[in-house]
Design an enzyme around this catalytic site. Structure first.
Site, PDB file in Angstrom:
ATOM      1  N   HIS A   1      13.318  11.300  13.484  1.00 27.78           N
ATOM      2  CA  HIS A   1      14.141  10.070  13.544  1.00 27.78           C
ATOM      3  C   HIS A   1      13.281   8.849  13.896  1.00 27.78           C
ATOM      4  CE1 HIS A   1      17.711  12.760  13.774  1.00 27.78           C
ATOM      5  NE2 HIS A   1      16.891  13.490  14.522  1.00 27.78           N
TER       6      HIS A   1
ATOM      7  N   SER B   1      -4.901 -12.421   2.772  1.00 30.27           N
ATOM      8  CA  SER B   1      -3.848 -13.379   2.447  1.00 30.27           C
ATOM      9  C   SER B   1      -4.504 -14.692   2.067  1.00 30.27           C
ATOM     10  CB  SER B   1      -2.944 -13.569   3.667  1.00 30.27           C
ATOM     11  OG  SER B   1      -2.294 -14.823   3.589  1.00 30.27           O
TER      12      SER B   1
ATOM     13  N   LYS C   1      -5.400 -12.169   8.014  1.00 28.65           N
ATOM     14  CA  LYS C   1      -4.725 -10.972   7.492  1.00 28.65           C
ATOM     15  C   LYS C   1      -5.654  -9.966   6.806  1.00 28.65           C
ATOM     16  CE  LYS C   1      -0.836 -10.270   7.481  1.00 28.65           C
ATOM     17  NZ  LYS C   1       0.235 -10.777   6.627  1.00 28.65           N
TER      18      LYS C   1
ATOM     19  N   GLU D   1       0.810  -0.079  -0.003  1.00 32.05           N
ATOM     20  CA  GLU D   1       2.098  -0.684  -0.381  1.00 32.05           C
ATOM     21  C   GLU D   1       2.395  -0.458  -1.860  1.00 32.05           C
ATOM     22  OE1 GLU D   1       2.818  -4.615   2.116  1.00 32.05           O
ATOM     23  OE2 GLU D   1       0.741  -4.413   1.516  1.00 32.05           O
TER      24      GLU D   1
END
Ligand code: ARG
Length: 467
Positions: A162, A283, A289, A296
């Site tokens: 969970h 970025s 970043k 992803e």
């Protein structure tokens, strides 16, 4: 008076009008089925050899066909082959190029064959090769995980259920969880391969052929394990394409789980892992970043692999027997699923190799979250306390330590005994993440001895797997 251009088409005899230009564009498949060229040349060569063996072609005609097809193959591979959408698909392109080269012998190649059985034969050969490529990539990925097991044997990770801290596990136990998943993916694909590796050639358009051919000979040359027993069935069905698309989707889903997990583990909040910079991007506005874009996109591209399976299912839904032109639409989704999954798998392996666990960060937080509570409960059960009672006792102890904000191992024996008089000194042998892991016993658990055995099994397995 000149004949309509349609007379030049393979099927033009009955036509008196040219095809509408937009129809040509709408119905062509050469733009994507050109990827079947090698399979088409292989299946045509085998078909022609069989025709010769059955006395339907002379050996001279066969040689002309074989050599002509070999020339076409090099033209396609060196980029000099001319494509033209008026010739619809790869089958007609190759056949008409052959006839241009060798004349009448080329006009005999399509004896006892239809594009309906030709296309499934080519696609089956192509998918069979694709399955073998994916299998090799899966083994490679398993190797990457197995290769980390010894180095990280001493690292204990929190396992989650969970998305909440649950129990401590050895890092190699976690790595091998993925090996098991990818092994099922391999076995699933290899099982599917049996149903792909069936020869449809000789079924012709739908009913078979009145020409005396020998399908066994063609199947043998092409390495098919069996021959389709029903011409209507095999020319109408794309279940082998759907099954392969599902097998590929399952791989993508497993990769997506890994990607999701590591994206979280790479956040500043977790800081569990470091990823090689060559697998990250930055970025254009935020200079600080370092983003896990490869992970992803492994996760993101799973959507299209799922979409491809859906497309195929909707494509065949409600189609009557046998071949319908709709079936031409099976190729782009399955090609795309292969391309996407192959690309993701080949990036996943070096990414797994290059991922480093941030041991200090993991260790600093390991005693948070009462990862040892379940083992403490099991310790009481082994001493004879009924499970439900033991669960209640440990629940109370955990509540007490939560209020004090300390780990279980920090309580004194008197504090334990205040909740349950039966606690004794041995309680400390199962407390703390390390002890909790060492207390494990069962087959398949994270017990260090069991994990050691599994690592050895996996090392042996990945080193002997077919490549
Ligand atoms: N390009 C077609 C396909 O991919 C080949 C079969 C066409 N057959 C036909 N009779 N039109 O399905």
């Amino acid at each position: 008076m000149s004949e309509p251009k349609e007379k030049q088409k393979a099927w033009g005899g009955v036509f008196t009008e040219d095809t509408d230009k937009e129809v040509e564009i709408f119905t062509e498949s050469i733009s994507f089925d050109k990827r079947l060229y090698l399979a088409d040349i292989q299946s045509s060569t085998a078909h022609a050899r069989m025709l010769m063996n059955c006395g339907l072609l002379t050996s001279d005609e066969f040689s002309q066909i074989e050599n002509g097809l070999a020339e076409i193959r090099s033209e396609i591979e060196n980029g000099t082959f001319k494509y033209d959408i008026a010739k619809e698909d790869i089958h007609l392109h190759i056949e008409s190029a052959l006839t241009e080269k060798i004349g009448d012998a080329g006009r005999k190649l399509h004896t006892a064959r239809s594009r309906n059985d030709q296309v499934i034969t080519d696609l089956r050969l192509w998918i069979r090769d694709g399955i073998d490529r994916v299998d090799a990539l899966l083994i490679n990925l398993q190797k990457a995980f197995v290769g980390k097991c010894d180095k990280d044997f001493d690292v204990i990770l929190p396992a989650y259920t969970h998305t909440q801290r649950a129990q401590p596990v050895l890092a190699p136990h976690y790595y091998l969880a993925y090996c098991e998943k990818f092994e099922r993916d391999r076995q699933r694909l290899l099982d599917c391969r049996k149903r792909v590796n069936v020869m449809g050639l000789g079924c012709a358009a739908v009913a078979g052929t009145s020409i005396p051919i020998d399908r066994n000979k063609t199947a043998e040359e092409l390495g098919f394990e069996s021959i389709a027993a029903n011409s209507i069935d095999v020319s109408s069905d794309r279940d082998f394409v759907l099954e392969t698309a599902f097998c590929l989707l399952e791989i993508a889903l497993h990769l997506s789980t890994l990607a999701e997990e590591w994206i979280w583990w790479f956040t500043s909040e977790f800081r569990f892992i470091t990823l090689p910079q060559k697998f990250c991007t930055g970025s254009s506005i935020m200079p600080q970043k370092i983003n896990p874009d490869v992970l992803e996109l492994i996760r993101g591209k799973t959507a299209r692999v799922a979409g491809n399976l859906q497309t195929l299912a909707v494509l065949v839904k409600g189609l009557p027997l046998a071949y319908n032109r709709d079936l031409q639409e099976d190729k782009q989704p399955i090609f795309d699923s292969f391309d996407t999954v192959e690309a993701a798998l080949s990036l996943a392996a070096p990414l797994v190799e290059g991922m480093e666990l941030n041991r200090d960060v993991i260790a600093q937080r390991l005693e948070l979250g009462y990862l040892d509570a379940t083992t403490l409960m099991e310790h009481l059960i082994i001493q004879g306390v009924p499970q439900r009672t033991a669960h209640g006792i440990v629940g109370k102890v955990v509540r007490y330590t939560m209020d004090k904000n300390v780990p279980l191992a920090k309580l004194t024996l008197a504090e334990f005994q205040a909740v349950h008089a039966g606690f004794d000194e041995s309680v400390y042998t199962v407390l703390g993440a390390k002890n909790a892991v060492s207390a494990m016993r069962s087959y398949g658990s994270t017990s260090p001895e069991e994990v050691r055995k599994q690592i050895e099994r996996w090392k042996e397995k990945v080193n002997t797997s077919r490549q």
